[in-house]
Design a protein around this motif. Sequence first.
Motif, PDB file in Angstrom:
ATOM      1  N   UNK A  43      -9.240  71.030  46.214  1.00 17.01           N
ATOM      2  CA  UNK A  43      -7.886  70.586  46.543  1.00 17.01           C
ATOM      3  C   UNK A  43      -7.489  71.082  47.924  1.00 17.01           C
ATOM      4  N   UNK A  44      -7.818  72.326  48.234  1.00 19.96           N
ATOM      5  CA  UNK A  44      -7.488  72.880  49.545  1.00 19.96           C
ATOM      6  C   UNK A  44      -8.226  72.128  50.654  1.00 19.96           C
ATOM      7  N   UNK A  45      -9.488  71.819  50.415  1.00 22.17           N
ATOM      8  CA  UNK A  45     -10.271  71.106  51.433  1.00 22.17           C
ATOM      9  C   UNK A  45      -9.720  69.710  51.669  1.00 22.17           C
ATOM     10  N   UNK A  46      -9.434  68.981  50.593  1.00 20.84           N
ATOM     11  CA  UNK A  46      -8.910  67.619  50.736  1.00 20.84           C
ATOM     12  C   UNK A  46      -7.543  67.638  51.409  1.00 20.84           C
ATOM     13  N   UNK A  65      -5.623  64.522  59.495  1.00 18.22           N
ATOM     14  CA  UNK A  65      -5.817  63.114  59.798  1.00 18.22           C
ATOM     15  C   UNK A  65      -7.273  62.661  59.785  1.00 18.22           C
ATOM     16  N   UNK A  66      -8.142  63.461  59.157  1.00 17.91           N
ATOM     17  CA  UNK A  66      -9.552  63.097  59.075  1.00 17.91           C
ATOM     18  C   UNK A  66      -9.715  62.023  58.006  1.00 17.91           C
ATOM     19  N   UNK A  67     -10.431  60.953  58.310  1.00 21.36           N
ATOM     20  CA  UNK A  67     -10.518  59.841  57.360  1.00 21.36           C
ATOM     21  C   UNK A  67     -11.953  59.394  57.117  1.00 21.36           C
ATOM     22  N   UNK A  68     -12.880  60.349  57.103  1.00 16.55           N
ATOM     23  CA  UNK A  68     -14.288  60.026  56.884  1.00 16.55           C
ATOM     24  C   UNK A  68     -14.664  59.978  55.410  1.00 16.55           C
ATOM     25  N   UNK A  69     -15.941  60.246  55.143  1.00 17.61           N
ATOM     26  CA  UNK A  69     -16.491  60.133  53.794  1.00 17.61           C
ATOM     27  C   UNK A  69     -16.450  61.460  53.047  1.00 17.61           C
ATOM     28  N   UNK A 127      -9.468  60.809  43.997  1.00 17.32           N
ATOM     29  CA  UNK A 127      -8.350  59.952  44.366  1.00 17.32           C
ATOM     30  C   UNK A 127      -7.019  60.654  44.071  1.00 17.32           C
ATOM     31  N   UNK A 128      -6.971  61.428  42.995  1.00 22.98           N
ATOM     32  CA  UNK A 128      -5.753  62.168  42.671  1.00 22.98           C
ATOM     33  C   UNK A 128      -5.480  63.241  43.738  1.00 22.98           C
ATOM     34  N   UNK A 129      -6.528  63.942  44.153  1.00 28.14           N
ATOM     35  CA  UNK A 129      -6.362  64.934  45.216  1.00 28.14           C
ATOM     36  C   UNK A 129      -5.906  64.286  46.513  1.00 28.14           C
ATOM     37  N   UNK A 130      -6.457  63.125  46.825  1.00 23.60           N
ATOM     38  CA  UNK A 130      -6.041  62.416  48.046  1.00 23.60           C
ATOM     39  C   UNK A 130      -4.588  61.970  47.958  1.00 23.60           C
ATOM     40  N   UNK A 131      -4.198  61.507  46.786  1.00 20.59           N
ATOM     41  CA  UNK A 131      -2.818  61.060  46.602  1.00 20.59           C
ATOM     42  C   UNK A 131      -1.857  62.227  46.728  1.00 20.59           C
ATOM     43  N   UNK A 132      -2.211  63.358  46.135  1.00 19.68           N
ATOM     44  CA  UNK A 132      -1.342  64.541  46.219  1.00 19.68           C
ATOM     45  C   UNK A 132      -1.257  65.085  47.638  1.00 19.68           C
ATOM     46  N   UNK A 133      -2.325  64.862  48.422  1.00 16.56           N
ATOM     47  CA  UNK A 133      -2.331  65.382  49.790  1.00 16.56           C
ATOM     48  C   UNK A 133      -1.641  64.467  50.781  1.00 16.56           C
ATOM     49  N   UNK A 134      -1.392  63.232  50.358  1.00 12.48           N
ATOM     50  CA  UNK A 134      -0.809  62.235  51.285  1.00 12.48           C
ATOM     51  C   UNK A 134       0.623  62.598  51.673  1.00 12.48           C
TER      52      UNK A 134
END
Length: 265
Positions: A216-219, A226-230, A258-265
């Motif tokens: 979670x911390x990394x994501x 603003x990193x948007x890679x793989x 996807x949940x981690x990405x959503x929470x980080x958005x």
Amino acid sequence: MQLAFSTLGVPGLPIPDVVRLAAETGYHGVELRAHQEEPVHPGIGAEERARVVAEFKAAGVEVLTVAGYVRSAAAGPDEPALHDLRELLRLAHDLGAANVRVFPGGGDLDAAEADAIAARRLGAAAPYATDLGVRLLLETHDSHRTGADVARVVGPVGHIGVGAIWDVMHPWLGGEDPSATYAALAPHLGYVQVKDIASAEDTTPLPLGEGVLPLAECVELLSREGWDGWLCWEYEKRWYPQAAELPGLLAPGRDHLLRLLSEAA
């Protein structure tokens, strides 16, 4: 960010099944382990390479990386390592992969000597990689487990054809904070390998989110920067046969990311 998984988690699985698994579980790409045990390695011919390309193209799935086993910092003459790098780069080019993964492997040497050997070899191979439209990526691993370690090699090379993979486990095992890893690797970062484990003493792979690694911390950090890679899930089933089978974990793992990405958005 786009999601991939490594075939290290499905040892020996035929390529049609790998592609089907990726498509059915919502992954955009695959990191192909390039080893003689696997269906894809530098020894396969042009016809087989074309079949692999066709399988991935038909499913709309990318070959993210050819994950090789060249130890760029290991002792010995350069030419065998350079030969193997060229073979992997040609394979990646033929498969339409953007990257070739390499290891450091300099654990038997003084750190400065290992750095110099790896930088020399990767620098020598970099122009050929660029000519083929492929990037050599040095993974945080073994003798160079932290971002700072890898940056000591790829920074001096100073070539667009050479970058880094951030395997989230190894810097953590090396005591490096994710923010420090990112700061060291950001100018060179090709993509991030995610995984989870029970503890520093027990690195048996676990489903994402069920272990101790700071995913979670990394994501959140990557999103904030603003990193948007793989993000590529490397589940080390090949080395831990007792671990749960990966196919049934892929969809929940995708949902967790996807949940981690959503929470980080």
